[in-house]
Design a protein around this motif. Structure first.
Motif, PDB file in Angstrom:
ATOM      1  N   THR A 130       0.983  -1.073  -0.203  1.00 20.55           N
ATOM      2  CA  THR A 130      -0.053   0.113   0.033  1.00 20.55           C
ATOM      3  C   THR A 130       0.700   1.242   0.041  1.00 20.55           C
ATOM      4  O   THR A 130       0.562   2.296  -0.697  1.00 20.55           O
ATOM      5  CB  THR A 130      -0.802  -0.015   1.157  1.00 20.55           C
ATOM      6  N   MET A 131       2.004   1.294   0.677  1.00 21.15           N
ATOM      7  CA  MET A 131       2.818   2.415   0.893  1.00 21.15           C
ATOM      8  C   MET A 131       3.508   2.564  -0.496  1.00 21.15           C
ATOM      9  O   MET A 131       3.460   3.845  -0.840  1.00 21.15           O
ATOM     10  CB  MET A 131       3.834   2.182   2.033  1.00 21.15           C
ATOM     11  N   ILE A 132       3.833   1.551  -1.310  1.00 22.09           N
ATOM     12  CA  ILE A 132       4.480   1.848  -2.481  1.00 22.09           C
ATOM     13  C   ILE A 132       3.679   1.929  -3.482  1.00 22.09           C
ATOM     14  O   ILE A 132       3.725   3.373  -4.233  1.00 22.09           O
ATOM     15  CB  ILE A 132       5.334   0.492  -2.816  1.00 22.09           C
ATOM     16  N   LEU A 133       2.449   1.709  -3.602  1.00 20.95           N
ATOM     17  CA  LEU A 133       1.173   2.039  -4.460  1.00 20.95           C
ATOM     18  C   LEU A 133       0.761   3.500  -4.377  1.00 20.95           C
ATOM     19  O   LEU A 133       0.424   4.306  -5.169  1.00 20.95           O
ATOM     20  CB  LEU A 133       0.365   1.090  -4.275  1.00 20.95           C
ATOM     21  N   SER A 134       0.678   3.887  -3.075  1.00 23.72           N
ATOM     22  CA  SER A 134       0.068   5.347  -2.615  1.00 23.72           C
ATOM     23  C   SER A 134       1.420   6.329  -3.061  1.00 23.72           C
ATOM     24  O   SER A 134       0.713   7.419  -3.673  1.00 23.72           O
ATOM     25  CB  SER A 134       0.059   5.315  -1.342  1.00 23.72           C
ATOM     26  N   MET A 135       2.467   5.697  -3.101  1.00 20.85           N
ATOM     27  CA  MET A 135       3.472   6.476  -3.873  1.00 20.85           C
ATOM     28  C   MET A 135       3.451   6.930  -5.089  1.00 20.85           C
ATOM     29  O   MET A 135       3.839   8.029  -5.660  1.00 20.85           O
ATOM     30  CB  MET A 135       4.883   6.199  -3.091  1.00 20.85           C
ATOM     31  N   ILE A 136       3.373   5.963  -5.668  1.00 20.89           N
ATOM     32  CA  ILE A 136       3.039   5.896  -7.201  1.00 20.89           C
ATOM     33  C   ILE A 136       2.018   6.644  -7.810  1.00 20.89           C
ATOM     34  O   ILE A 136       2.054   7.322  -8.561  1.00 20.89           O
ATOM     35  CB  ILE A 136       3.406   4.342  -7.769  1.00 20.89           C
ATOM     36  N   ILE A 137       0.777   6.079  -7.241  1.00 19.03           N
ATOM     37  CA  ILE A 137      -0.451   6.324  -7.962  1.00 19.03           C
ATOM     38  C   ILE A 137      -1.151   7.761  -7.375  1.00 19.03           C
ATOM     39  O   ILE A 137      -1.322   8.719  -7.983  1.00 19.03           O
ATOM     40  CB  ILE A 137      -1.618   5.060  -7.527  1.00 19.03           C
ATOM     41  N   LEU A 138      -0.839   7.853  -5.921  1.00 21.03           N
ATOM     42  CA  LEU A 138      -1.535   8.962  -5.214  1.00 21.03           C
ATOM     43  C   LEU A 138      -0.661   9.961  -5.022  1.00 21.03           C
ATOM     44  O   LEU A 138      -0.893  10.977  -4.407  1.00 21.03           O
ATOM     45  CB  LEU A 138      -2.193   8.504  -4.036  1.00 21.03           C
ATOM     46  N   GLN A 139       0.858   9.978  -5.336  1.00 24.34           N
ATOM     47  CA  GLN A 139       1.877  10.699  -4.925  1.00 24.34           C
ATOM     48  C   GLN A 139       1.815  11.235  -3.617  1.00 24.34           C
ATOM     49  O   GLN A 139       1.926  12.213  -3.200  1.00 24.34           O
ATOM     50  CB  GLN A 139       1.569  12.073  -5.921  1.00 24.34           C
ATOM     51  N   ALA A 140       1.583  10.313  -2.754  1.00 24.55           N
ATOM     52  CA  ALA A 140       1.895  10.247  -1.235  1.00 24.55           C
ATOM     53  C   ALA A 140       3.235  10.383  -0.936  1.00 24.55           C
ATOM     54  O   ALA A 140       4.105   9.786  -1.386  1.00 24.55           O
ATOM     55  CB  ALA A 140       1.166   9.110  -0.540  1.00 24.55           C
ATOM     56  N   ILE A 141       3.494  11.098   0.196  1.00 19.80           N
ATOM     57  CA  ILE A 141       4.955  11.542   0.670  1.00 19.80           C
ATOM     58  C   ILE A 141       5.293  10.414   1.425  1.00 19.80           C
ATOM     59  O   ILE A 141       4.502  10.355   2.683  1.00 19.80           O
ATOM     60  CB  ILE A 141       5.084  13.001   1.087  1.00 19.80           C
ATOM     61  N   ILE A 142       6.499   9.768   1.218  1.00 20.10           N
ATOM     62  CA  ILE A 142       6.645   8.704   2.338  1.00 20.10           C
ATOM     63  C   ILE A 142       7.576   9.412   3.198  1.00 20.10           C
ATOM     64  O   ILE A 142       8.729   9.934   2.687  1.00 20.10           O
ATOM     65  CB  ILE A 142       7.357   7.637   1.409  1.00 20.10           C
ATOM     66  N   GLN A 143       7.556   9.445   4.672  1.00 15.19           N
ATOM     67  CA  GLN A 143       8.461   9.952   5.532  1.00 15.19           C
ATOM     68  C   GLN A 143       9.456   8.870   6.159  1.00 15.19           C
ATOM     69  O   GLN A 143       9.091   7.561   5.967  1.00 15.19           O
ATOM     70  CB  GLN A 143       7.604  10.560   6.725  1.00 15.19           C
ATOM     71  N   SER A 144      10.182   9.157   6.997  1.00 15.11           N
ATOM     72  CA  SER A 144      11.107   8.312   7.418  1.00 15.11           C
ATOM     73  C   SER A 144      10.534   7.381   8.322  1.00 15.11           C
ATOM     74  O   SER A 144      10.898   6.299   8.541  1.00 15.11           O
ATOM     75  CB  SER A 144      12.093   9.089   8.209  1.00 15.11           C
ATOM     76  N   ASN A 145       9.342   8.078   9.187  1.00 16.19           N
ATOM     77  CA  ASN A 145       8.571   6.734  10.181  1.00 16.19           C
ATOM     78  C   ASN A 145       7.927   5.802   9.299  1.00 16.19           C
ATOM     79  O   ASN A 145       7.743   4.769   9.850  1.00 16.19           O
ATOM     80  CB  ASN A 145       7.636   7.861  10.949  1.00 16.19           C
ATOM     81  N   HIS A 146       7.506   6.083   8.180  1.00 15.40           N
ATOM     82  CA  HIS A 146       6.966   5.073   7.042  1.00 15.40           C
ATOM     83  C   HIS A 146       7.639   4.025   6.851  1.00 15.40           C
ATOM     84  O   HIS A 146       7.769   2.878   6.918  1.00 15.40           O
ATOM     85  CB  HIS A 146       6.416   5.750   5.808  1.00 15.40           C
ATOM     86  N   ILE A 147       9.033   4.300   6.606  1.00 15.80           N
ATOM     87  CA  ILE A 147       9.955   3.499   6.190  1.00 15.80           C
ATOM     88  C   ILE A 147      10.580   2.559   7.413  1.00 15.80           C
ATOM     89  O   ILE A 147      10.780   1.525   7.210  1.00 15.80           O
ATOM     90  CB  ILE A 147      11.259   4.237   5.552  1.00 15.80           C
ATOM     91  N   ILE A 148      10.669   3.382   8.340  1.00 10.18           N
ATOM     92  CA  ILE A 148      11.181   2.453   9.525  1.00 10.18           C
ATOM     93  C   ILE A 148      10.098   1.610   9.965  1.00 10.18           C
ATOM     94  O   ILE A 148      10.171   0.483  10.231  1.00 10.18           O
ATOM     95  CB  ILE A 148      11.349   3.635  10.881  1.00 10.18           C
ATOM     96  N   GLY A 149       8.892   2.075  10.002  1.00 12.63           N
ATOM     97  CA  GLY A 149       7.571   1.019  10.483  1.00 12.63           C
ATOM     98  C   GLY A 149       7.724  -0.054   9.273  1.00 12.63           C
ATOM     99  O   GLY A 149       7.170  -1.020   9.771  1.00 12.63           O
ATOM    100  N   GLY A 150       7.792   0.282   7.853  1.00 14.82           N
ATOM    101  CA  GLY A 150       7.689  -0.886   7.088  1.00 14.82           C
ATOM    102  C   GLY A 150       8.736  -1.978   7.226  1.00 14.82           C
ATOM    103  O   GLY A 150       8.601  -3.155   7.133  1.00 14.82           O
ATOM    104  N   VAL A 151      10.008  -1.504   7.644  1.00 19.91           N
ATOM    105  CA  VAL A 151      11.231  -2.489   8.127  1.00 19.91           C
ATOM    106  C   VAL A 151      10.910  -3.250   9.154  1.00 19.91           C
ATOM    107  O   VAL A 151      10.946  -4.486   9.113  1.00 19.91           O
ATOM    108  CB  VAL A 151      12.561  -1.529   8.127  1.00 19.91           C
ATOM    109  N   LEU A 152      10.103  -2.623  10.050  1.00 19.77           N
ATOM    110  CA  LEU A 152      10.011  -3.361  11.398  1.00 19.77           C
ATOM    111  C   LEU A 152       8.791  -4.226  11.014  1.00 19.77           C
ATOM    112  O   LEU A 152       8.714  -5.584  11.527  1.00 19.77           O
ATOM    113  CB  LEU A 152       9.263  -2.397  12.524  1.00 19.77           C
ATOM    114  N   VAL A 153       7.786  -4.226  10.261  1.00 19.66           N
ATOM    115  CA  VAL A 153       6.811  -5.055   9.807  1.00 19.66           C
ATOM    116  C   VAL A 153       7.371  -6.411   9.232  1.00 19.66           C
ATOM    117  O   VAL A 153       7.082  -7.253   9.191  1.00 19.66           O
ATOM    118  CB  VAL A 153       5.574  -4.307   8.976  1.00 19.66           C
TER     119      VAL A 153
END
Length: 280
Positions: free
Chosen positions: A229-252
């Motif tokens: 979802t994070m990747i598609l939101s960035m590609i399709i919805l032009q959502a801004i991915i913050q550092s917290n998103h990346i850290i959370g994704g790695v932890l998941v």
């Protein structure tokens, strides 16, 4: 994208109609031969209301006021809640490695939510509806384990979708159609195709295979959804991915590896060793 054109209630009902028609057409012979007892009808109705009606409505309602990324990460709590419900209702016991992986994923959820409101974790109305989505689906997964013992996966998928749609239809007559953007053909096709693929075909496959691994083990793999979802939101919805998103994704991802891969490799070795010592 869809809630920009219709309300959460209308999106839920339109999609469920598409799903029910699709499953009804391709599986009519199976549905016609289905033999369902009164107790099974009761379980199907409860599962439909929780896992379909409430789940769909709360999910699209949450997307009216929160981002897809935040909603997806709240759904990452599903394995923990499913494991707790299975432990209380069915006496299921999971290993420490499973809970460790689930907790790490939970920490990832905290990171992603904090990215929306700042340093502190705050829950608004959108996050509340996302939590309702997660809780209703966790209960639905447990009920699937029970239903799958006596009914085939297609019968369960069709009737939960159909009954869930029926349960929402009365509310449609009292709801006003909000004035939003006019939906053109591409958006209408998106509504239909996404309904059939996401909650038609994928649910059918999920319901057919969940019983082989159990609801709790299957739920942990749902944590892959927020990453996609994070990747598609960035590609399709032009959502801004913050550092917290990346850290959370790695932890998941780390949580999934511990709960599924490491857990499956370590525990069988312990069981074999215990059996070997016992035989000696």
């Amino acid at each position: 994208m869809l809630v920009n054109y219709w309300s959460a209630l209308h999106v839920s009902i339109y999609r469920l109609i598409c799903i029910s028609l699709f499953l009804g057409i391709i599986g009519f012979p199976i549905i016609r031969k289905a033999r369902i007892r009164p107790k099974q009808w009761l379980l199907l109705c409860i599962a439909a209301i929780l896992g379909v009606s409430i789940n769909h409505l709360s999910f699209f309602k949450s997307l009216e006021t929160t981002s897809p990324i935040t909603a997806a990460y709240i759904l990452a709590l599903t394995p923990i809640i499913t494991g707790i419900i299975n432990g209380i209702v069915r006496g299921e016991r999971k290993s420490c490695l499973f809970w460790l992986g689930s907790i790490i994923s939970f920490i990832g959820v905290g990171f992603i939510i904090s990215a929306k409101q700042g340093a502190s974790i705050q829950f608004g109305i959108g996050e509340f509806f996302s939590f309702c989505t997660m809780l209703s689906f966790a209960i639905f997964l447990v009920m699937l384990d029970v239903l799958r013992k006596e009914l085939d996966s297609f019968t369960i998928t069709f009737f939960t979708s159909f009954l869930g749609c029926i349960a929402l239809l009365p509310f449609l007559f009292f709801a006003q159609v909000p004035v939003k953007q006019v939906a053109e053909l591409p958006i209408i096709l998106l509504l239909i195709i996404s309904a059939i693929l996401v909650h038609g075909v994928s649910n059918l496959v999920w319901n057919a295979k969940q019983h082989e691994v159990g609801s709790t083990n299957a739920a942990i793999l749902l944590n892959l959804e927020p990453i996609i979802t994070m990747i598609l939101s960035m590609i399709i919805l032009q959502a801004i991915i913050q550092s917290n998103h990346i850290i959370g994704g790695v932890l998941v991802l780390v949580g999934i590896v511990i709960s599924v891969i490491v857990n499956d490799k370590v525990l069988p070795q312990k069981v074999l060793k215990a059996n070997y010592n016992f035989n000696e």
